[in-house]
Scaffold this active site. Structure first.
Site, PDB file in Angstrom:
ATOM      1  N   ASN A   9       0.676  -1.145  -0.187  1.00  0.00           N
ATOM      2  CA  ASN A   9      -0.147  -0.103   0.053  1.00  0.00           C
ATOM      3  C   ASN A   9       0.755   1.064  -0.122  1.00  0.00           C
ATOM      4  O   ASN A   9       0.430   2.292  -0.060  1.00  0.00           O
ATOM      5  CB  ASN A   9      -0.873   0.033   1.216  1.00  0.00           C
ATOM      6  CG  ASN A   9      -0.334  -0.072   2.650  1.00  0.00           C
ATOM      7  OD1 ASN A   9       0.800  -0.641   2.702  1.00  0.00           O
ATOM      8  ND2 ASN A   9      -0.608   1.045   3.396  1.00  0.00           N
ATOM      9  N   THR A  98      14.998  -0.464  -0.004  1.00  0.00           N
ATOM     10  CA  THR A  98      14.954   0.391   0.966  1.00  0.00           C
ATOM     11  C   THR A  98      16.385   1.157   1.160  1.00  0.00           C
ATOM     12  O   THR A  98      17.395   0.614   1.387  1.00  0.00           O
ATOM     13  CB  THR A  98      14.705  -0.453   2.284  1.00  0.00           C
ATOM     14  OG1 THR A  98      13.655  -1.055   2.120  1.00  0.00           O
ATOM     15  CG2 THR A  98      14.749   0.450   3.473  1.00  0.00           C
ATOM     16  N   HIS A 154      13.677  15.601  -4.205  1.00  0.00           N
ATOM     17  CA  HIS A 154      12.929  14.758  -4.363  1.00  0.00           C
ATOM     18  C   HIS A 154      11.534  15.399  -3.675  1.00  0.00           C
ATOM     19  O   HIS A 154      11.603  16.570  -3.043  1.00  0.00           O
ATOM     20  CB  HIS A 154      13.279  13.667  -3.308  1.00  0.00           C
ATOM     21  CG  HIS A 154      14.386  12.461  -4.178  1.00  0.00           C
ATOM     22  ND1 HIS A 154      15.584  12.798  -4.188  1.00  0.00           N
ATOM     23  CD2 HIS A 154      13.868  11.588  -4.592  1.00  0.00           C
ATOM     24  CE1 HIS A 154      16.218  11.876  -4.756  1.00  0.00           C
ATOM     25  NE2 HIS A 154      15.178  10.985  -5.017  1.00  0.00           N
ATOM     26  N   LYS A 158       9.811  12.623   1.213  1.00  0.00           N
ATOM     27  CA  LYS A 158      11.123  11.581   1.298  1.00  0.00           C
ATOM     28  C   LYS A 158      11.878  12.067   2.663  1.00  0.00           C
ATOM     29  O   LYS A 158      12.010  13.086   2.872  1.00  0.00           O
ATOM     30  CB  LYS A 158      11.923  11.861   0.226  1.00  0.00           C
ATOM     31  CG  LYS A 158      13.109  11.100   0.288  1.00  0.00           C
ATOM     32  CD  LYS A 158      14.041  10.893  -1.204  1.00  0.00           C
ATOM     33  CE  LYS A 158      14.946   9.856  -0.935  1.00  0.00           C
ATOM     34  NZ  LYS A 158      14.501   8.639  -0.852  1.00  0.00           N
TER      35      LYS A 158
END
Length: 268
Positions: A9, A98, A154, A158
């Site tokens: 999700n 990650t 970004h 973030k």
């Protein structure tokens, strides 16, 4: 290839669902969310907005490894240890995106790679990984005379800064020039400072709006400068690269691999 997604999700999780749907060689068979998530039991197609599919989101403690051949993880560092250990216990290869891992987590990653094959990259864009190869060439030719600066931008959500990709660019340059990035990196400048040390590598960070990802490596000498830039306009770019890595992992021996390995850019 039967593929599963940790954190289905999340922003990247949803795009991964779309990328897997578009890939002829893969099928999504497992999608995890937190046990207390309202997304538990929801069809993954509804989560990603791509139409009904045959898989629903499963709470992380309920998942099994008997119907998946590789997992993809773009979740936060807080979920890293659990997800990694699950893959190790079930002997499931892992594609890991990650960023922001600490030293202990990096040690855990290297240990896990002695048991299962893992592709780990700060950025799964094909273009970014070509950029890393170009940056290495530029560092060899210009790095001992030019001032080096890395800038990145970004979206506002973030959390880690500089980005994992910016740090990867910095590491490539530092290793090429036989410098220690921990000693030569400069992460911010304010007020009056001494004359620039030519051995330093500077970093500049922007967080704003919905910027997907922009990275520039600048080599500035007296009279000329070279800028190597990559701009991503869609997260689907990263997701497709991760799916490509997942397919590449099939039948690989345990080890820690990079996107350079996946793309055939790694130097012998």
């Amino acid at each position: 290839m039967k593929v599963g997604i940790f954190g289905a999700n999340g922003r990247m999780g949803r795009v991964l669902i779309e990328a897997l749907q578009e890939c002829e060689n893969t099928v999504l068979t497992l999608a995890t969310v937190r046990d207390d998530s309202p997304w538990v039991g929801m069809n993954v197609g509804d989560v990603a907005g791509v139409g009904k599919q045959t898989v629903v989101c499963t709470g992380i403690s309920k998942i099994r490894g008997d119907d998946v051949q590789v997992m993809i993880d773009f979740t936060l560092p807080a979920a890293f240890e659990h997800n990694l250990n699950w893959c190790v216990r079930n002997k499931i290869p892992l594609v890991l995106g990650t960023t922001g891992l600490n030293d202990t987590q990096e040690q855990q990653l290297h240990h896990a790679a002695s048991i299962i094959p893992i592709v780990f990259a700060a950025n799964y864009s094909v273009g970014v990984n070509v950029m890393l190869s170009l940056v290495k060439q530029a560092a060899r030719a210009l790095g001992n005379t030019a001032d080096i600066e890395i800038s990145e931008a970004h979206h506002r959500f973030k959390q880690d800064a500089p980005s994992g990709t910016a740090m990867a660019i910095g590491r490539v340059i530092a290793e090429t020039l036989e410098r220690n990035l921990n000693e030569c990196a400069v992460y911010g400048r304010e007020g009056k400072s001494p004359v620039r040390d030519p051995k330093t590598i500077g970093f500049a960070t922007v967080r704003a709006g919905d910027i997907v990802g922009e990275h520039t490596a600048l080599f500035a000498d007296m009279g000329e400068r070279l800028e190597i830039t990559h701009k991503a306009s869609s997260r689907l770019t990263f997701a497709k690269g991760a799916v490509r890595a997942a397919n590449w992992l099939e039948h690989k021996k345990p080890g820690l691999y990079s996107m350079s390995d996946v793309l055939g850019l790694a130097e012998n």
